[in-house]
Write a protein that holds these residues in place. Structure first.
Motif, mmCIF file in Angstrom:
data_model
loop_
_atom_site.group_PDB
_atom_site.id
_atom_site.type_symbol
_atom_site.label_atom_id
_atom_site.label_comp_id
_atom_site.label_asym_id
_atom_site.label_seq_id
_atom_site.Cartn_x
_atom_site.Cartn_y
_atom_site.Cartn_z
ATOM 1 N N GLU A 1 -26.036 -26.796 46.273
ATOM 2 C CA GLU A 1 -26.178 -28.122 45.649
ATOM 3 C C GLU A 1 -25.121 -29.086 46.174
ATOM 4 O OE1 GLU A 1 -26.081 -27.831 41.429
ATOM 5 O OE2 GLU A 1 -28.178 -27.184 41.275
ATOM 6 N N LYS A 2 -23.871 -28.598 46.265
ATOM 7 C CA LYS A 2 -22.779 -29.459 46.717
ATOM 8 C C LYS A 2 -22.975 -29.852 48.179
ATOM 9 C CE LYS A 2 -18.834 -31.479 45.813
ATOM 10 N NZ LYS A 2 -17.678 -30.720 45.271
ATOM 11 N N LEU A 3 -23.315 -28.885 49.018
ATOM 12 C CA LEU A 3 -23.541 -29.174 50.434
ATOM 13 C C LEU A 3 -24.679 -30.173 50.619
ATOM 14 C CD1 LEU A 3 -23.148 -25.538 51.776
ATOM 15 C CD2 LEU A 3 -21.664 -27.463 52.383
ATOM 16 N N ALA A 4 -25.754 -29.991 49.875
ATOM 17 C CA ALA A 4 -26.895 -30.902 49.971
ATOM 18 C C ALA A 4 -26.494 -32.311 49.554
ATOM 19 C CB ALA A 4 -28.038 -30.396 49.104
ATOM 20 N N SER A 5 -25.703 -32.425 48.492
ATOM 21 C CA SER A 5 -25.306 -33.741 47.993
ATOM 22 C C SER A 5 -24.392 -34.471 48.967
ATOM 23 C CB SER A 5 -24.599 -33.599 46.638
ATOM 24 O OG SER A 5 -23.300 -33.033 46.781
ATOM 25 N N GLY B 1 -24.697 -34.282 52.283
ATOM 26 C CA GLY B 1 -25.392 -34.611 53.523
ATOM 27 C C GLY B 1 -25.628 -33.474 54.485
ATOM 28 N N PHE B 2 -25.258 -32.259 54.132
ATOM 29 C CA PHE B 2 -25.563 -31.117 54.999
ATOM 30 C C PHE B 2 -27.064 -30.832 54.899
ATOM 31 C CE2 PHE B 2 -21.064 -30.699 54.383
ATOM 32 C CZ PHE B 2 -20.583 -30.088 55.525
ATOM 33 N N GLU B 3 -27.678 -30.595 56.036
ATOM 34 C CA GLU B 3 -29.128 -30.411 56.061
ATOM 35 C C GLU B 3 -29.551 -28.997 56.407
ATOM 36 O OE1 GLU B 3 -30.468 -33.331 58.830
ATOM 37 O OE2 GLU B 3 -30.115 -35.009 57.462
ATOM 38 N N GLU B 4 -28.674 -28.237 57.073
ATOM 39 C CA GLU B 4 -29.025 -26.888 57.508
ATOM 40 C C GLU B 4 -27.912 -25.919 57.124
ATOM 41 O OE1 GLU B 4 -30.214 -24.851 61.744
ATOM 42 O OE2 GLU B 4 -31.044 -26.829 61.265
ATOM 43 N N ILE B 5 -28.268 -24.879 56.380
ATOM 44 C CA ILE B 5 -27.285 -23.928 55.874
ATOM 45 C C ILE B 5 -27.710 -22.517 56.268
ATOM 46 C CG2 ILE B 5 -26.130 -23.024 53.820
ATOM 47 C CD1 ILE B 5 -26.883 -25.669 52.408
ATOM 48 N N ILE B 6 -26.802 -21.805 56.925
ATOM 49 C CA ILE B 6 -27.049 -20.414 57.290
ATOM 50 C C ILE B 6 -26.437 -19.528 56.206
ATOM 51 C CG2 ILE B 6 -26.472 -18.572 58.926
ATOM 52 C CD1 ILE B 6 -26.862 -22.180 60.062
ATOM 53 N N VAL B 7 -27.174 -18.544 55.759
ATOM 54 C CA VAL B 7 -26.695 -17.606 54.740
ATOM 55 C C VAL B 7 -26.836 -16.195 55.304
ATOM 56 C CG1 VAL B 7 -27.007 -16.717 52.396
ATOM 57 C CG2 VAL B 7 -27.461 -19.147 52.882
ATOM 58 N N ASN B 8 -25.719 -15.468 55.413
ATOM 59 C CA ASN B 8 -25.847 -14.092 55.885
ATOM 60 C C ASN B 8 -26.097 -13.171 54.701
ATOM 61 O OD1 ASN B 8 -23.096 -14.230 54.958
ATOM 62 N ND2 ASN B 8 -22.614 -12.421 56.189
ATOM 63 N N ILE B 9 -26.908 -12.154 54.911
ATOM 64 C CA ILE B 9 -27.300 -11.247 53.831
ATOM 65 C C ILE B 9 -27.188 -9.800 54.298
ATOM 66 C CG2 ILE B 9 -28.825 -12.900 52.676
ATOM 67 C CD1 ILE B 9 -31.203 -11.553 54.062
ATOM 68 N N ALA B 10 -26.807 -8.915 53.358
ATOM 69 C CA ALA B 10 -26.749 -7.480 53.661
ATOM 70 C C ALA B 10 -27.043 -6.698 52.388
ATOM 71 C CB ALA B 10 -25.395 -7.102 54.267
ATOM 72 N N HIS B 11 -26.034 -6.467 51.565
ATOM 73 C CA HIS B 11 -26.220 -5.661 50.349
ATOM 74 C C HIS B 11 -27.248 -6.312 49.417
ATOM 75 C CE1 HIS B 11 -25.449 -3.296 46.817
ATOM 76 N NE2 HIS B 11 -25.037 -4.352 46.141
ATOM 77 N N LEU B 12 -28.335 -5.600 49.162
ATOM 78 C CA LEU B 12 -29.434 -6.137 48.345
ATOM 79 C C LEU B 12 -29.846 -7.519 48.859
ATOM 80 C CD1 LEU B 12 -28.164 -5.117 44.778
ATOM 81 C CD2 LEU B 12 -29.830 -3.912 46.197
ATOM 82 N N ALA C 1 -34.706 -15.360 45.747
ATOM 83 C CA ALA C 1 -34.214 -16.254 44.703
ATOM 84 C C ALA C 1 -34.097 -17.709 45.173
ATOM 85 C CB ALA C 1 -32.849 -15.774 44.208
ATOM 86 N N LEU C 2 -33.742 -17.900 46.442
ATOM 87 C CA LEU C 2 -33.432 -19.249 46.929
ATOM 88 C C LEU C 2 -34.557 -19.891 47.730
ATOM 89 C CD1 LEU C 2 -29.765 -18.640 48.143
ATOM 90 C CD2 LEU C 2 -30.515 -19.440 45.895
ATOM 91 N N GLY C 3 -35.384 -19.076 48.349
ATOM 92 C CA GLY C 3 -36.450 -19.630 49.163
ATOM 93 C C GLY C 3 -35.951 -20.263 50.440
ATOM 94 N N ASP C 4 -36.644 -21.286 50.891
ATOM 95 C CA ASP C 4 -36.314 -21.918 52.173
ATOM 96 C C ASP C 4 -35.370 -23.106 52.032
ATOM 97 O OD1 ASP C 4 -37.931 -23.844 51.023
ATOM 98 O OD2 ASP C 4 -39.463 -23.802 52.595
ATOM 99 N N GLY C 5 -34.929 -23.386 50.816
ATOM 100 C CA GLY C 5 -33.993 -24.484 50.594
ATOM 101 C C GLY C 5 -34.636 -25.800 50.225
ATOM 102 N N SER C 6 -35.953 -25.870 50.276
ATOM 103 C CA SER C 6 -36.639 -27.139 50.000
ATOM 104 C C SER C 6 -36.362 -27.651 48.585
ATOM 105 C CB SER C 6 -38.147 -26.985 50.222
ATOM 106 O OG SER C 6 -38.672 -25.931 49.443
ATOM 107 N N LYS C 7 -36.046 -26.742 47.688
ATOM 108 C CA LYS C 7 -35.702 -27.140 46.310
ATOM 109 C C LYS C 7 -34.540 -28.111 46.291
ATOM 110 C CE LYS C 7 -33.964 -25.145 41.972
ATOM 111 N NZ LYS C 7 -33.608 -23.872 41.281
ATOM 112 N N TRP C 8 -33.625 -27.973 47.255
ATOM 113 C CA TRP C 8 -32.440 -28.823 47.313
ATOM 114 C C TRP C 8 -32.510 -29.828 48.464
ATOM 115 C CZ3 TRP C 8 -32.218 -23.443 46.955
ATOM 116 C CH2 TRP C 8 -31.869 -22.943 45.694
#
Length: 221
Positions: free
Chosen positions: A39-43, A45-56, A63-70
């Protein structure tokens, strides 16, 4: 500028909560930790966010989807088969997604009101890290700071916040393997290649069950 949220850790110190839920999805203030960052990054002006995932890790895109919600684009750097690569390893793996320009990295298990700067200029440095006053769990700090330059030793040391702006050049010589970020930073610090600044606003490392409950009791989140 692109941003990366480090979200792959096992969260051993937060067990048993993290036995069934990845740490970034644990709620603080009725919202998953990682969602505060998005939410903070979107507010800002950041438009592209990479999230690394491993455990579960599969639970995070569920839970987050493609980010279009924000109004942002979320891209997942998947470490589920290799297991979590730690911070430096995760960044190396994500370099093709992060591109050739300065990028922001933020730990997924912190809660803060720091204003991320999508136009941050590294000038001639390889990185600029954000330091904070030492919390109770890290009384001796990590790095010293003098006139905007980070040092490994000094009369007064501060704690690395888990927030930093990086040039991809800092990681070009590293192999794709499990590796922490601290040694990479310390080596560059010795070469006077790391800038820094002290942030004295709201910042909490939600790294243990005890600190999670402590943050949950605060009036201002």
């Amino acid at each position: 500028m692109k941003a990366m949220i480090l979200a792959a850790g096992r969260g051993e110190r937060m067990r048993p909560l993290t036995d069934k839920l990845p740490k970034p999805l644990i709620e603080v203030g009725n919202k998953p930790l990682i969602e505060w960052h998005i939410e903070k990054l979107a507010s800002l002006g950041f438009e592209e966010i990479i999230v690394n995932i491993a455990h579960l890790g599969y639970m995070i895109p569920e839970a987050l989807g493609d980010g279009s919600k924000w109004g942002v684009k979320l891209i997942y750097s998947d470490e589920q088969k290799s297991e979590a690569l730690e911070s430096a390893g995760a960044i190396v793996k994500a370099l093709p997604l992060l591109g050739n320009d300065t990028f922001l990295v933020v730990n997924g298990d912190i809660r803060c009101d720091y204003e991320f700067d999508k136009n941050f200029d590294l000038k001639d440095k390889l990185a600029h890290i954000i330091l904070v006053p030492n919390p109770k769990h890290n009384p001796n700090g990590d790095f010293a700071l003098k006139e905007g330059i980070v040092y490994n030793e000094g009369e007064k040391r501060y704690t690395f916040s888990g927030i930093g702006y990086y040039s991809p050049k800092l990681f070009y010589s590293l192999k794709l393997q499990k590796a922490p970020l601290a040694p990479v930073l310390r080596k560059a610090v010795e070469e006077r290649s790391i800038g820094g600044s002290l942030y004295e606003g709201i910042w909490h490392d939600v790294g243990t069950v005890e600190r999670l409950y402590e943050v949950r009791t605060l009036a201002v989140l």
